[in-house]
Motif scaffolding. Sequence first.
Motif, PDB file in Angstrom:
ATOM      1  N   LYS A  66       0.776  -1.238   0.000  1.00  0.00           N
ATOM      2  CA  LYS A  66       0.000   0.000   0.000  1.00  0.00           C
ATOM      3  C   LYS A  66       0.807   1.289   0.000  1.00  0.00           C
ATOM      4  CE  LYS A  66      -4.522  -1.323   1.586  1.00  0.00           C
ATOM      5  NZ  LYS A  66      -4.473  -2.681   2.149  1.00  0.00           N
ATOM      6  N   THR A  67       2.120   1.195   0.292  1.00  0.00           N
ATOM      7  CA  THR A  67       2.903   2.442   0.365  1.00  0.00           C
ATOM      8  C   THR A  67       4.103   2.364  -0.579  1.00  0.00           C
ATOM      9  OG1 THR A  67       4.450   1.677   2.064  1.00  0.00           O
ATOM     10  CG2 THR A  67       2.338   2.584   2.836  1.00  0.00           C
ATOM     11  N   GLY A  68       4.639   3.520  -0.862  1.00  0.00           N
ATOM     12  CA  GLY A  68       5.831   3.586  -1.685  1.00  0.00           C
ATOM     13  C   GLY A  68       6.993   2.854  -1.045  1.00  0.00           C
ATOM     14  N   GLU A  69       7.076   2.947   0.273  1.00  0.00           N
ATOM     15  CA  GLU A  69       8.164   2.269   0.989  1.00  0.00           C
ATOM     16  C   GLU A  69       8.041   0.750   0.846  1.00  0.00           C
ATOM     17  OE1 GLU A  69       6.378   4.792   2.152  1.00  0.00           O
ATOM     18  OE2 GLU A  69       7.919   6.340   2.374  1.00  0.00           O
ATOM     19  N   ASP A  70       6.812   0.240   0.993  1.00  0.00           N
ATOM     20  CA  ASP A  70       6.594  -1.206   0.813  1.00  0.00           C
ATOM     21  C   ASP A  70       7.040  -1.644  -0.586  1.00  0.00           C
ATOM     22  OD1 ASP A  70       5.416  -1.385   3.294  1.00  0.00           O
ATOM     23  OD2 ASP A  70       3.351  -1.302   2.523  1.00  0.00           O
ATOM     24  N   CYS A 131       5.060  -1.337 -13.696  1.00  0.00           N
ATOM     25  CA  CYS A 131       3.903  -0.790 -12.964  1.00  0.00           C
ATOM     26  C   CYS A 131       4.275   0.490 -12.218  1.00  0.00           C
ATOM     27  CB  CYS A 131       3.346  -1.835 -11.990  1.00  0.00           C
ATOM     28  SG  CYS A 131       3.134  -3.472 -12.723  1.00  0.00           S
ATOM     29  N   TYR A 132       5.246   1.212 -12.698  1.00  0.00           N
ATOM     30  CA  TYR A 132       5.699   2.509 -12.150  1.00  0.00           C
ATOM     31  C   TYR A 132       6.411   2.384 -10.798  1.00  0.00           C
ATOM     32  CZ  TYR A 132       2.594   4.704 -15.635  1.00  0.00           C
ATOM     33  OH  TYR A 132       1.975   5.094 -16.794  1.00  0.00           O
ATOM     34  N   VAL A 133       6.636   1.141 -10.329  1.00  0.00           N
ATOM     35  CA  VAL A 133       7.295   0.990  -9.020  1.00  0.00           C
ATOM     36  C   VAL A 133       8.427  -0.040  -9.042  1.00  0.00           C
ATOM     37  CG1 VAL A 133       5.172   1.598  -7.761  1.00  0.00           C
ATOM     38  CG2 VAL A 133       5.733  -0.817  -8.164  1.00  0.00           C
ATOM     39  N   ALA A 166       9.601   9.493  -5.609  1.00  0.00           N
ATOM     40  CA  ALA A 166       8.727  10.448  -6.306  1.00  0.00           C
ATOM     41  C   ALA A 166       7.457   9.719  -6.720  1.00  0.00           C
ATOM     42  CB  ALA A 166       9.423  11.019  -7.537  1.00  0.00           C
ATOM     43  N   TYR A 167       6.395  10.450  -6.803  1.00  0.00           N
ATOM     44  CA  TYR A 167       5.094   9.914  -7.235  1.00  0.00           C
ATOM     45  C   TYR A 167       4.691  10.619  -8.529  1.00  0.00           C
ATOM     46  CZ  TYR A 167       5.052   7.835  -2.609  1.00  0.00           C
ATOM     47  OH  TYR A 167       5.378   7.093  -1.512  1.00  0.00           O
ATOM     48  N   PHE A 168       3.517  10.252  -9.073  1.00  0.00           N
ATOM     49  CA  PHE A 168       3.043  10.898 -10.294  1.00  0.00           C
ATOM     50  C   PHE A 168       3.195  12.392 -10.195  1.00  0.00           C
ATOM     51  CE2 PHE A 168      -0.273  13.229 -12.557  1.00  0.00           C
ATOM     52  CZ  PHE A 168      -0.147  12.737 -13.836  1.00  0.00           C
ATOM     53  N   PRO A 169       3.703  13.085 -11.204  1.00  0.00           N
ATOM     54  CA  PRO A 169       4.194  12.574 -12.490  1.00  0.00           C
ATOM     55  C   PRO A 169       5.712  12.458 -12.559  1.00  0.00           C
ATOM     56  CG  PRO A 169       3.797  14.931 -12.673  1.00  0.00           C
ATOM     57  CD  PRO A 169       3.630  14.568 -11.220  1.00  0.00           C
ATOM     58  N   LYS A 259      -1.738   2.503  -8.394  1.00  0.00           N
ATOM     59  CA  LYS A 259      -2.461   3.428  -7.494  1.00  0.00           C
ATOM     60  C   LYS A 259      -1.509   4.111  -6.517  1.00  0.00           C
ATOM     61  CE  LYS A 259      -7.074   1.509  -7.840  1.00  0.00           C
ATOM     62  NZ  LYS A 259      -7.747   0.218  -7.607  1.00  0.00           N
ATOM     63  N   VAL A 260      -0.486   3.378  -6.074  1.00  0.00           N
ATOM     64  CA  VAL A 260       0.508   4.003  -5.196  1.00  0.00           C
ATOM     65  C   VAL A 260       1.249   5.106  -5.952  1.00  0.00           C
ATOM     66  CG1 VAL A 260       2.699   3.616  -3.990  1.00  0.00           C
ATOM     67  CG2 VAL A 260       0.758   2.051  -3.618  1.00  0.00           C
ATOM     68  N   TYR A 261       1.646   4.821  -7.192  1.00  0.00           N
ATOM     69  CA  TYR A 261       2.317   5.845  -8.018  1.00  0.00           C
ATOM     70  C   TYR A 261       1.386   7.035  -8.253  1.00  0.00           C
ATOM     71  CZ  TYR A 261       4.014   8.135 -12.310  1.00  0.00           C
ATOM     72  OH  TYR A 261       4.411   9.055 -13.247  1.00  0.00           O
ATOM     73  N   ALA A 262       0.117   6.755  -8.602  1.00  0.00           N
ATOM     74  CA  ALA A 262      -0.834   7.830  -8.920  1.00  0.00           C
ATOM     75  C   ALA A 262      -1.072   8.734  -7.711  1.00  0.00           C
ATOM     76  CB  ALA A 262      -2.152   7.241  -9.412  1.00  0.00           C
TER      77      ALA A 262
END
Lengths: 352, 352
Positions: A66-70, A131-133, A166-169, A259-262
């Motif tokens: 659920k998180t960027g760190e995960d 998947c952006y991650v 960093a997240y979107f974008p 969704k995490v990236y977005a």
Amino acid sequence: MRWATTFRIIAALCSAAVLAPLYAQDNTLAPRQVPAKTLPVPTDVSPEMQKLIAAPLRQDWDAKWKTGEDWRRVADAAAAKSILALPAMRERLHVSVKPDIIDGVRVFIVTPDVIPPEHRDKLLVHVHGGCYVLSPGEAGTSEAILMAGLGHFKVISVDYRMPPEAYFPGALDDAMTVYKAAIKTTAPNDLGVLGTSAGGALVLEMMLRAKAAGLPIPGAISSGTPMSDVTKTGDSFYTNEMVDNVLVSRDGFCDAATKVYANGHDLKDPLLSPVYGDMHGFPPTILTTGTRDLLLSNTVRVHRKLRQSGVEAELEVFEGQSHADYGRDDRIPETREAFGEITAFFDKHLGH
Amino acid sequence: MRWATTFRIIAALCSAAVLAPLYAQDNTLAPRQVPAKTLPVPTDVSPEMQKLIAAPLRQDWDAKWKTGEDWRRVADAAAAKSILALPAMRERLHVSVKPDIIDGVRVFIVTPDVIPPEHRDKLLVHVHGGCYVLSPGEAGTSEAILMAGLGHFKVISVDYRMPPEAYFPGALDDAMTVYKAAIKTTAPNDLGVLGTSAGGALVLEMMLRAKAAGLPIPGAISSGTPMSDVTKTGDSFYTNEMVDNVLVSRDGFCDAATKVYANGHDLKDPLLSPVYGDMHGFPPTILTTGTRDLLLSNTVRVHRKLRQSGVEAELEVFEGQSHADYGRDDRIPETREAFGEITAFFDKHLGH
């Protein structure tokens, strides 16, 4: 005006692109009930591809961190394994890889030992998938190595920032930074951009950004099985559910990662779901997918939309392949065939 | 030699076409178990196409009549119904249809009211579909009417003999008789050939015959969702089973009908399963299919084989469509889009 043009315009006017906003689920229409089935491994693909097709569903396909760190922990662990295969692949393909920084963005310069004379003024920019991650650092270079080694082009692979950095974008920003640097040193017509999955979407998102910014577009692009619609719209999200052994399900890990990236941003924004973007003026585009790909629909929808927008676009669909199977291993005949097609497409369109 | 050519050759050498005879089912490879599922009607196609997609499975999809006489009765009954829709379609599309005989073969001359100047020296030969047993007489003209009306070409539609009047290779013989007559009055480069399903296979079989006979090939061909492999090889025979509401199953009516036409002949003969034929020297080819098509694999396999053989080939895959849905009704936007693509393809390649 040639009839071809007339009919293209008529087709565009009548097309899904124009009518799409009007479409809605008609709830009186009955869904189709499909019984359980057993899919044998197809006999009409190479033995190497048969092994990929026969592999069980991807481990943790339904894990939804659920998180960027995960995701970063998961991505680092996966990358530590996947990079072990890269030295041998680079050696087989006679390619060297060197990390660099371009205007603050981390990249890898991927160079084949031999560059034929007609490719010496050409340059490809690569944006990796995951998947952006997933696929940070060197792990993101495998498609660039395939392209450099099988196509004999110099490639710059963008190691864009990913959650939690960093997240979107952020990914798109970094890709555009490298693109802008590339068009300073290479004529845009000599430049190609390629990517697969999230990378295939990023390639399309870059074109939307380039158009909006008034930047020149490249000579050609390759968008492999793009995550062109992350709103779960697309028929193969259903027909190929549990058929594709890579993405497996529209409710799987890739959806959770996106969704995490977005990070709360509207998933229907064309910079996340580029199938909803205006594709007029896009460069010639080659799209690649497989019959078992969960994103088969989201690839062919981009193809149709490009054609409706008057863009020269080629679609390659490989028998029995799940998501991005065409780019897994240089020793698989279908991989060489797919990158042979992409090379031929760049050769046809770059430099004109 | 350009690298594109080099890689094309390498791809061809490595390709399934070359290795195919060596492929075999590896029985140690596990099949995939896919649970039962419910497919909603896709929201990203036109409302008219949604209705086609939502239709129940074709009536009698698993009926397996065993003789030519049986099939003729079924075909006549179906044709009596389907021709009722033709007068209105001809009127909407401003097309007239006239029966004729060419060198002993029954045909329909399908003429649009208006033929643009650049189409006046062009001619299309059409071979209808229907599993080699269905759509006798006027019932076989619907695709020719769509092509004439949406593409503004003159079309000769071949009303080839079918069981019990003739068995393999009767349909192909009749199509070749008309083709030979056509190249006497029309420059081969100005001539196109088109067909869908069994007609899509016949188009390919005609090219194999033309090559073998040393006849000139036409300027371009359109092979819609061809029955290119009637040996039940092709992954979508499994993945799209009970998903495609037209053909439904590899063990359905179309398989039974084809066996009656084949009349004991080897089903792997390229004149029945053209995917096994040598496609070098084929004319530019456009292929059309849908993501739910039972023959998705058999369309993309022909596309790949054409590309491996150095042939210019375009693949169009429509979202959510079952077998040949793109050719059912001129009032469906996707039909106009599909025939717009075929028209553009003929315009690009005929006359050169």
